[in-house]
Design an enzyme around this catalytic site. Structure first.
Site, PDB file in Angstrom:
ATOM      1  N   GLY A  27       0.784  -1.224   0.000  1.00  0.00           N
ATOM      2  CA  GLY A  27       0.000   0.000   0.000  1.00  0.00           C
ATOM      3  C   GLY A  27       0.813   1.269   0.000  1.00  0.00           C
ATOM      4  N   ASP A 134      -8.504   6.609   2.119  1.00  0.00           N
ATOM      5  CA  ASP A 134      -7.401   7.245   2.841  1.00  0.00           C
ATOM      6  C   ASP A 134      -6.746   8.323   1.977  1.00  0.00           C
ATOM      7  OD1 ASP A 134      -6.604   5.086   1.171  1.00  0.00           O
ATOM      8  OD2 ASP A 134      -4.597   5.142   2.038  1.00  0.00           O
ATOM      9  N   ASP A 135      -6.144   9.289   2.651  1.00  0.00           N
ATOM     10  CA  ASP A 135      -5.329  10.326   2.006  1.00  0.00           C
ATOM     11  C   ASP A 135      -6.091  11.064   0.906  1.00  0.00           C
ATOM     12  OD1 ASP A 135      -3.441   9.310   3.698  1.00  0.00           O
ATOM     13  OD2 ASP A 135      -2.343   8.227   2.166  1.00  0.00           O
ATOM     14  N   ASP A 239      -0.306  -1.590   9.451  1.00  0.00           N
ATOM     15  CA  ASP A 239       0.843  -1.146  10.244  1.00  0.00           C
ATOM     16  C   ASP A 239       1.939  -0.569   9.361  1.00  0.00           C
ATOM     17  OD1 ASP A 239       2.809  -0.793  12.232  1.00  0.00           O
ATOM     18  OD2 ASP A 239       1.974  -2.467  13.375  1.00  0.00           O
ATOM     19  N   ASP A 245       8.119   4.964   2.429  1.00  0.00           N
ATOM     20  CA  ASP A 245       7.833   5.750   1.219  1.00  0.00           C
ATOM     21  C   ASP A 245       7.861   7.246   1.471  1.00  0.00           C
ATOM     22  OD1 ASP A 245       5.554   5.694   2.758  1.00  0.00           O
ATOM     23  OD2 ASP A 245       4.182   5.155   1.142  1.00  0.00           O
ATOM     24  N   ASN A 273       2.526  -2.812   6.123  1.00  0.00           N
ATOM     25  CA  ASN A 273       2.774  -2.077   4.878  1.00  0.00           C
ATOM     26  C   ASN A 273       4.258  -1.714   4.902  1.00  0.00           C
ATOM     27  OD1 ASN A 273       2.332  -0.554   2.499  1.00  0.00           O
ATOM     28  ND2 ASN A 273       2.118   1.316   3.701  1.00  0.00           N
TER      29      ASN A 273
END
Length: 713
Positions: A27, A134-135, A239, A245, A273
């Protein structure tokens, strides 16, 4: 070969008999893993007892940006093969789609497009799905505002519709926009968004949660019980403890930790993740598998416990050793293309009518003669090398033990460099510690060399930029210490005005960060060691009451036998009490995790403040020291470094105003401040005529040509 054990299908009372979800979420932002790497992941998950893979690469266009587009025939073929490979290895493949960037929730065509896309993936053989919000921006468009009372209602409505359209799949995950406690307003328990999700989302849908923060240092049982009560179901942890990233210079090779095994009974599952680079995730996934098989009642003890480790079922350090031991075997494998191998002693003769290619036609291996250089022989990689690698690239909130030791030793050697210049009682200690530091640096170099020659090149290529960077940084530090000890001339990269580019690291991003006022305050090792994290910022009107509170608190603590009201005032008292405003750009506050814990205020022209309390100060004093400063920090700030940085910034501002010098006043009875001011490194006592008996004046010149010894006035 040691492995973390078999399946993790633990029965959990609060999950309705469903198996505990455990595995990996792809992800992250950045280049997605290849189909071959994902297939390799499934093999590892099966071997280590993990059961789930969540497909959610942010940079797969058709997962997020172009979520409406159906997959092409070629893409479909790849996904079919991938889903099939997951099934072959008993791994549940969950396909995630992220439509939140631009979906209009109230438009039936949008819902139809979403269902059409998931129907296509269902035809590929996928039976588990996830909807991610998300985001994304939280502001709804005008059409959605008319149709839904809140953003949460809009998300829940389409999620429930999709879930029912798919026939209530056994596993269906929902990622909320407020996916961690830090995003909840005003708190988890009072979040209207989470309450709506918990109340309205169908009970068969599980909810993803990252913990207290996006990248959570620790996840406590209490925090999970709290969010579970709001969501009305146990969450699945997404997690990010090993995710990298957000920082291209960091890699995380430490163990899964700071999540007590008591959580297993409180959760629906855990998905890691991990790092963007596939092969270095061996440790993250392996140690998660070890954690997942722990029992909450403590009866199953996989490993011996260290005294400092509190969890009776899981030891991060022992789990790390297990993972690194297995990883070493992969490093030594030549299954990957590109691994170094010995050339054959002879090559068969090429039969061709054409001119044959020039090859070694049987001369045999080269054997050096007397006095010639011996052949280079690569030393094999060791478990100690991998332990060192892990400790240098540990976890987001902590360095490994060796990394901490190196930073501490370099800090000590730098601060005690005077002991290397002349024979003192600390000279022998300095030389001994310098030698030990050099040995640590040499271990890093040797680790780099052995990693570079490891047969498995695929792992090496994922690590190479990181290990090159740390080798270079350690080399600069090593050269610096040798220079301090007089063992070498000053290193060119340290003192050269025109160094090579590897001598100034970080590029434009690094320069931006170094210019910011709080740069370094979040370093895992601070200079010198601190017990807390501090930030320095400009004073604002809202800080006035906090400054006054600290002033009164410290006045009471330092008043001694004579009540403060019976003592003569300091010129700076009006500044701290808020009766005299500081000069522009001459007020700073110090903050720690508990709030404001100190301040530094100044007047570029102290004459009016002195006149205000009818203090007679000679013109000669104001000529050399026209400005006034006061600084105060609470006793919990045990380290003088934050105060030193704060007063240094303040003096720079005062100097910019054209001031020649600065003075401050301290009471004899205030032993704490009498000790602090000299530690700041700027102030020395000065003589001022007419000072009350209990008051001491200290000053510092701001002139360029000023000597270290301040003159008495």
């Amino acid at each position: 070969m040691s492995t973390p054990g078999s399946g993790v299908g633990h029965g959990r009372a609060n999950t309705g008999g469903k198996r505990f979800i455990s595995g990996v979420v792809e992800g992250f932002y950045g280049r997605p893993w290849t189909m071959e790497q994902r297939t390799e992941l499934f093999k590892r998950e099966q071997k280590w007892g993990l059961n789930t893979y969540l497909y959610a690469p942010k940079d797969d266009y058709k997962h997020r940006m172009y979520w409406r587009d159906l997959y092409s025939a070629e893409e479909a073929e790849q996904l079919i093969a991938l889903i099939s490979a997951a099934k072959q290895h008993d791994v549940e493949f969950i396909y995630a789609i992220s439509p939140g960037l631009d979906i209009t929730f109230s438009n039936p065509k949008e819902a139809a497009a979403l269902m059409r896309k998931l129907d296509q993936v269902r035809q590929f053989g996928c039976r588990s799905f996830s909807l991610l919000f998300d985001d994304i921006e939280t502001e709804m468009c005008a059409a959605d505002k008319k149709a839904f009372s809140s953003f949460a209602y809009a998300q829940v409505a389409i999620t429930n519709a999709v879930y029912q359209h798919l026939g209530d799949p056994e596993t269906f995950l929902f990622c909320p926009t407020d996916y961690c406690a830090a995003f909840c307003t005003p708190s988890v328990l009072q979040s209207s968004y989470l309450h709506t999700v918990g109340e309205k989302l169908l009970p068969g849908i599980d909810i993803l949660w990252t913990g207290p923060k996006v990248v959570s240092h620790k996840i406590s049982v209490e925090s999970i019980e709290e969010v579970s009560s709001v969501l009305r179901r146990p969450p699945v942890i997404w997690d990010n403890i090993h995710a990298n990233d957000y920082d291209p210079q960091r890699l995380f090779l430490g163990p899964f930790k700071d999540r007590p095994t008591e959580l297993i009974a409180k959760l629906r599952g855990v998905l890691t993740n991990p790092n963007c680079e596939f092969y270095p995730n061996f440790v993250a996934i392996h140690t998660l598998a070890t954690w997942c098989k722990a029992t909450a009642d403590g009866r199953q003890r996989d490993v011996e416990m260290d005294d400092e480790e509190q969890d009776p079922c899981y030891s991060p350090q022992k789990a790390l050793t297990l993972a690194l031991t297995d990883w070493l075997q992969e490093f030594m494998s030549t299954d990957q293309p590109g691994g170094p191998c010995r050339p054959p002693a002879r090559l068969k003769e090429v039969v061709s009518e054409e001119e044959p290619m020039q090859t070694d036609m049987g001369e045999g291996s080269y054997i050096p003669g007397p006095g010639e250089n011996p052949l280079y022989t690569a030393e094999p990689l060791t478990l100690e090398d991998l332990k060192l690698l892990s400790e240098l690239f540990y976890l987001p909130y902590e360095h490994g033990p060796t990394a901490r030791t190196m930073l501490q030793e370099l800090d000590w050697l730098k601060n005690h460099s005077w002991a290397a210049a002349a024979e003192t009682d600390k000279t022998a200690e300095w030389r001994s510690r310098a030698q030990q530091f050099d040995g640590l640096c040499e271990a890093v170099v040797q680790m780099f060399n052995r990693l570079s020659n490891a047969p498995n090149r695929s792992i090496l290529y994922d690590l190479y930029n990181y290990i090159c960077d740390i080798k270079s940084g350690v080399g600069l530090a090593r050269a610096y210490v040798k220079t301090l000890g007089g063992q070498a001339r000053p290193a060119a990269q340290l003192l050269n005005t025109d160094p090579e580019p590897w001598g100034f690291r970080g590029g434009l991003s690094g320069e931006f960060q170094r210019m910011l006022p709080c740069h370094g305050n979040r370093d895992l090792f601070r200079h010198p060691l601190m017990t807390s994290v501090y930030s320095i910022r400009m004073f604002c009107p809202e800080d006035k009451m906090e400054v006054q509170r600290i002033f009164r608190e410290m006045q009471s603590a330092g008043e001694g036998k004579v009540p403060m009201m019976m003592q003569p005032p300091l010129i700076c008292d009006g500044l701290s009490a808020g009766e005299v405003p500081p000069s522009p750009q001459c007020a700073l506050v110090l903050e720690d995790e508990m709030g404001v814990c100190g301040y530094a205020l100044a007047l570029t022209d102290a004459k009016p403040a002195a006149a205000r309390i009818q203090r007679a100060v000679s013109d000669s004093v104001f000529q050399d020291f026209p400005s006034l400063v006061t600084i105060q920090v609470l006793p919990r700030v045990a380290d003088p470094s934050p105060a030193k940085r704060m007063i240094g910034r303040l003096l720079s501002s005062i100097r910019s105003s054209g001031s020649r010098g600065v003075f401050c006043e301290v009471r004899h009875s205030d032993r704490r401040m009498l000790d602090l001011y000299p530690k700041l490194g700027f102030f020395k006592p000065i003589t001022m005529a007419g000072l009350p008996q209990d008051i001491i004046a200290m000053g510092t010149s701001l002139c360029e040509n000023h000597r270290k010894d301040l003159p008495h006035v």
